[in-house]
Scaffold this motif. Structure first.
Motif, PDB file in Angstrom:
ATOM      1  N   THR A 120      66.264   9.883   0.056  1.00 25.83           N
ATOM      2  CA  THR A 120      65.743   8.521   0.195  1.00 25.83           C
ATOM      3  C   THR A 120      66.604   7.546  -0.624  1.00 25.83           C
ATOM      4  N   VAL A 164      57.899   8.432  -1.701  1.00 24.32           N
ATOM      5  CA  VAL A 164      57.942   9.791  -1.124  1.00 24.32           C
ATOM      6  C   VAL A 164      57.670  10.875  -2.169  1.00 24.32           C
ATOM      7  N   ALA A 171      61.275   3.147  -2.845  1.00 21.77           N
ATOM      8  CA  ALA A 171      61.156   4.065  -1.698  1.00 21.77           C
ATOM      9  C   ALA A 171      61.068   5.509  -2.174  1.00 21.77           C
ATOM     10  N   ALA A 172      61.822   5.824  -3.228  1.00 21.36           N
ATOM     11  CA  ALA A 172      61.784   7.188  -3.778  1.00 21.36           C
ATOM     12  C   ALA A 172      60.399   7.489  -4.350  1.00 21.36           C
ATOM     13  N   ASP A 199      63.795  15.161  -0.715  1.00 19.59           N
ATOM     14  CA  ASP A 199      63.273  13.964  -0.044  1.00 19.59           C
ATOM     15  C   ASP A 199      63.454  12.734  -0.930  1.00 19.59           C
ATOM     16  N   ALA A 231      67.186  15.805   2.756  1.00 21.10           N
ATOM     17  CA  ALA A 231      65.740  15.817   2.946  1.00 21.10           C
ATOM     18  C   ALA A 231      65.277  17.237   3.261  1.00 21.10           C
TER      19      ALA A 231
END
Ligand code: MF3
Ligand code: CO
Length: 256
Positions: free
Chosen positions: A156, A143, A139-140, A152, A193
């Motif tokens: 995450t 982004v 997921a990191a 962000d 974020a």
């Protein structure tokens, strides 16, 4: 100082990423099993680095927290050890959880990656930590896009680890990579974020979520390196080196 690399420089980083990825794959699939000694793992990596004409980022590495230069070629962290495990004489047992972390310099460029896995019988708790770290890392990476910020990436990771019920320790995290193993920026495994430096094409970073099963506290072994959970619970660690581009990030250490 934060560096942004040009397209031709990023191409030159690929062999390091390939070498680190292939070495970890080979270790996991063919070398590391019940009965393997941690020093055999270290010797395998030493020989593979030498025969490839590469150089170790670890052997002479001596940061402030280390009591002496690392002196080995790979980090082997077992069970309640999670980071910077100093290879020593220990034969892996059925159900052990192994984390391998490897950074190597190939032709002047560095890649850094880590994996965790059980040898022998997998354990449910361990697999859950591994899958959570993997999900946080994936997921990191998703982004790590131009215009997004370091925060962000951090948030995450932190959200996924926290929502899975793990405590998050931000003392050790991701970092810039390039001609050396560690550079700016630091990438904490939790944060807010929308905060921090804006990501731009050419930024090369290692992203490395890690967790301990039932604590967010650790201690160092008397070897000055091996970082172990404070409560004896096990830990997992997953790391890739990536480059931010105009589009999707390049995962330099992607495994086959
Ligand atoms: N590769 C590790 C990292 O992800 C650093 C290990 S340092 C060592 O930043 F010397 F302990 F190997
Ligand atoms: Co790293």
């Amino acid at each position: 100082m934060i560096e942004f690399f040009e397209a031709d420089e990023i191409e030159k980083m690929r062999p390091a990423g390939r070498f680190v990825a292939d070495t970890l794959t080979e270790l996991r699939d063919d070398i590391v099993d019940v009965g393997t000694d941690l020093l055999e793992i270290d010797a395998f990596v030493r020989d593979r680095i030498k025969s490839h004409g590469a150089t170790s980022c670890y052997v002479d590495y001596h940061p402030s927290f280390g009591s002496k230069p690392f002196g080995h070629y790979i980090c082997t962290s077992v069970n309640d050890a999670v980071l910077h495990g100093l290879p020593h004489r220990y034969r892996l047992r059925d159900g052990d959880l192994v984390s391998l972390d490897l950074a190597v310099n190939v032709n002047g460029w560095v890649a850094d990656s880590a994996i965790s896995f059980n040898v022998g019988q997998p354990r449910t708790d361990d697999q859950r930590m591994i899958e959570t770290c993997r999900a946080a890392l994936d997921a990191a990476i998703d982004v790590a896009l131009p215009g997004n910020r370091i925060g962000d990436i951090s948030s995450t990771i932190g959200n996924i680890l926290t929502q899975a019920g793990y405590g998050v320790n931000t003392d050790f995290g991701g970092h810039g990579v390039g001609r050396t193993m560690h550079g700016d920026p630091h990438i904490p495994n939790n944060g807010r974020a929308g905060k921090g430096m804006t990501l731009k094409p050419g930024l090369a970073i290692a992203i490395e979520p890690w967790v301990l099963n039932t604590t967010d506290r650790y201690r160092f072994d008397s070897d000055g390196w091996t970082l172990r959970s404070a409560d004896g619970s096990r830990g997992a660690h997953m790391e890739h080196t990536i480059v931010v581009t105009d589009n999707e990030p390049i995962v330099l250490t992607e495994r086959a």
